[in-house]
Design a protein around this motif. Structure first.
Motif, PDB file in Angstrom:
ATOM      1  N   GLY A  12      -5.744   1.453  -3.727  1.00  0.00           N
ATOM      2  CA  GLY A  12      -4.949   0.239  -3.529  1.00  0.00           C
ATOM      3  C   GLY A  12      -3.935   0.411  -2.400  1.00  0.00           C
ATOM      4  N   ASP A  13      -3.330  -0.711  -1.984  1.00  0.00           N
ATOM      5  CA  ASP A  13      -2.292  -0.715  -0.948  1.00  0.00           C
ATOM      6  C   ASP A  13      -2.781  -0.179   0.390  1.00  0.00           C
ATOM      7  N   GLU A  14      -4.036  -0.397   0.678  1.00  0.00           N
ATOM      8  CA  GLU A  14      -4.604   0.090   1.943  1.00  0.00           C
ATOM      9  C   GLU A  14      -4.267  -0.828   3.109  1.00  0.00           C
ATOM     10  N   ALA A  39      -1.454  -7.051  -8.147  1.00  0.00           N
ATOM     11  CA  ALA A  39      -1.608  -6.840  -6.712  1.00  0.00           C
ATOM     12  C   ALA A  39      -0.313  -7.169  -5.993  1.00  0.00           C
ATOM     13  N   GLY A  40      -0.107  -6.508  -4.870  1.00  0.00           N
ATOM     14  CA  GLY A  40       1.036  -6.811  -4.016  1.00  0.00           C
ATOM     15  C   GLY A  40       0.571  -6.652  -2.584  1.00  0.00           C
ATOM     16  N   HIS A  41       0.459  -7.764  -1.879  1.00  0.00           N
ATOM     17  CA  HIS A  41      -0.059  -7.727  -0.516  1.00  0.00           C
ATOM     18  C   HIS A  41       1.020  -8.196   0.437  1.00  0.00           C
ATOM     19  N   THR A  42       1.364  -7.368   1.402  1.00  0.00           N
ATOM     20  CA  THR A  42       2.350  -7.765   2.400  1.00  0.00           C
ATOM     21  C   THR A  42       1.626  -8.254   3.637  1.00  0.00           C
ATOM     22  N   ASP A 303       8.137   4.053  -5.656  1.00  0.00           N
ATOM     23  CA  ASP A 303       7.704   4.850  -4.511  1.00  0.00           C
ATOM     24  C   ASP A 303       6.231   5.172  -4.696  1.00  0.00           C
ATOM     25  N   ARG A 304       5.456   5.073  -3.608  1.00  0.00           N
ATOM     26  CA  ARG A 304       4.042   5.452  -3.713  1.00  0.00           C
ATOM     27  C   ARG A 304       3.906   6.958  -3.512  1.00  0.00           C
ATOM     28  N   ARG A 305       3.000   7.555  -4.250  1.00  0.00           N
ATOM     29  CA  ARG A 305       2.678   8.971  -4.052  1.00  0.00           C
ATOM     30  C   ARG A 305       1.866   9.053  -2.752  1.00  0.00           C
TER      31      ARG A 305
HETATM   32 MG    MG Z   1      -0.469  -3.659  -2.461  1.00  0.00          MG
END
Ligand code: MG
Ligand code: GDP
Ligand code: IMO
Length: 427
Positions: A12-14, A39-42, A303-305
């Motif tokens: 995710g978050d790619e 989901a979280g899309h910027t 925070d993302r790993r």
């Molecule tokens: Mg995301």
């Protein structure tokens, strides 16, 4: 080439939101087929930054019809506030279509998500707490509430009663919480009915007709391949199928219609929540990736790993999704490292393993085997073509492509729409 799937090739978050938005101007429909507001899309358009959770990223392209497919789980309050937030910023959302078969995330599903995580203690999944798992669980248990149920009060009441029957026993007797009243839930859900009514339709029919008319349809995955309930690092996964097959079930479109499957691949790796992550870094490099890459969750603010690129995972994503292309994102974040390690295989119990092990126990103690590639220091954010990239950046991309099993057709060199190098056209 009318039907494309765009999905996450890692955890995710790619950068799916940016990639979808980029294509949004050239496609007729953008369809979410699974997941929900986990989901979280910027998306960055000019000097404007948008954070989308439930709405397909195509909503920002005026000519594009955004669709929430039957496979999505919908929290009506989140949906309505996302819509009004966009309206306040001048975005027209009137074209949105929502499947009447999509399931609703009810307030009790959110409660159950939170209490079960608390009860799992050390073994928790680290969910987003948005009620995703319990809502899919109700769907499979055949006690779910669908969007269309909002338009039949008697059915809705019966279904909420059935769903709360067992849950209230659990909440009061096991989890030490107060019981949830049927009437209160029904009242809350009915209040959404009128507001959602203009959008609700038979999206399966709409999409299949569109494909017959040779319209371009883009299916936008939430989460990523390694978070897939079947193909991910179970149980540390989400409760749906972000992989390519999910686009068919989650939108009601046959596999023969899909012409291209694009995997969004970050130039390094990140993960949010618990679960194995072989290339995770706990040192200054990990901290630097987090800082330079802005690796903080859009949904939960966690925070993302962070870790180095993992080619084993990329090959796996190519296989389980039948990827035709990759869109490599965030290459610019790696600028400045003298050398960049890339995981090419794992060592498991003293043996070299080239492919993702199917055994969870093996994966949990897989150690990355790295090859080191020379880095670059030049600013690449203005690069418009592959040849604009410094030689070492070109070689990094070529090495990743060779290891990952599908051509890299676009490269992200910054968050903006135009900060993209297109190599092969997607349409
Ligand atoms: Mg995301
Ligand atoms: P998604 O969940 O896959 O849509 O990805 P997120 O939006 O959660 O996280 C990706 C982040 O990277 C966002 O903040 C994007 O604006 C940003 N981003 C996307 N592509 C690029 C890129 O090529 N370079 C940089 N520096 N940032 C990017
Ligand atoms: P996008 O679309 C990254 C993770 C959560 C948790 C696990 C299960 O922005 O890429 P859930 O709430 O879905 O039951 O949580 O999945 N997760 C994500 N991680 N990006 C996401 O979405 C995610 N959606 C869920 O952190 O580990």
């Amino acid at each position: 080439m009318p039907a494309l799937v765009l999905l996450g090739a890692q955890w995710g978050d790619e950068g799916k939101g940016k990639a979808t938005d980029l294509l949004g101007g050239s496609v007729d429909y953008v369809v979410r087929y699974q997941g929900g507001n986990n989901a979280g899309h910027t998306v960055v358009v000019g000097d404007q930054k948008y954070a989308l959770h439930l709405l397909p990223s195509g909503i920002l392209s005026p000519g594009c019809t955004p669709v929430i497919g039957n496979g999505v789980v919908v929290d009506p309050s989140v949906l309505l506030s996302e819509l009004s937030g966009l309206n306040e910023r001048g975005v027209d959302t009137s074209k949105l279509l929502i499947s009447g078969n999509a399931h609703i995330i009810t307030p009790y599903n959110v409660t159950v998500d939170k209490v079960t995580e608390r009860f799992l203690g050390k073994r928790k999944i680290g969910t987003t707490g948005r009620g995703i798992g319990p809502t899919y669980s109700d769907k499979i248990n055949r006690v779910g509430i669908r969007v269309q149920d909002l338009y039949d009060e008697s059915i809705l009441t019966q279904k909420v009663e059935a769903a709360l029957d067992v849950k209230n026993q659990l909440l009061t007797k096991l989890y030490n919480r107060r019981a949830i009243a049927v009437d209160q839930v029904v009242e809350e859900l009915l209040a959404y009915a009128e507001k959602l009514a203009p959008y609700v339709t038979d999206t399966v029919l709409v999409l299949n007709r569109a494909l017959e008319e040779n319209k371009v349809v883009l299916f936008e995955g939430g989460q990523g391949t390694l978070l897939d309930i079947d193909h991910g690092t179970y149980p540390f996964v989400t409760s749906s199928n972000p992989t390519a097959g999910g686009a068919c079930t989650g939108a009601g479109v046959g596999p023969t219609k899909i012409s291209r499957v694009i995997g969004i691949l970050k130039a390094y790796t990140t993960r949010v929540g618990a679960g194995p992550f072989p290339t995770e870094l706990f040192d200054a490099d990990g901290e630097a990736l987090r800082r330079i890459g802005g690796e903080r969750g859009v949904t939960t603010g966690r925070d993302r790993r962070c870790g180095w690129f993992d080619a084993v995972i990329a090959r796996y994503a190519t296989r389980v999704n039948g990827l035709t292309d990759f869109f490599l994102t965030k290459l610019d974040v790696l600028t400045g490292w003298e050398e960049i390690p890339v995981c090419v295989a794992y060592e498991i119990d003293g043996k070299r393993v080239e492919e993702l092990p199917y055994s969870q126990s093996d994966f949990h103690h897989a150690k990355p085997i790295y090859e080191t590639l020379p880095g670059w220091s030049e600013d690449i954010t203005k690069a418009k073509s592959f040849s604009d990239l410094p030689k070492n950046a070109q070689n990094y991309v070529k090495a990743l492509e060779e290891m990952s099993g599908a051509p890299i057709s676009a490269i992200g060199v910054g968050p903006g729409r135009d900060e993209t190098i297109e190599i092969n056209s997607f349409l």
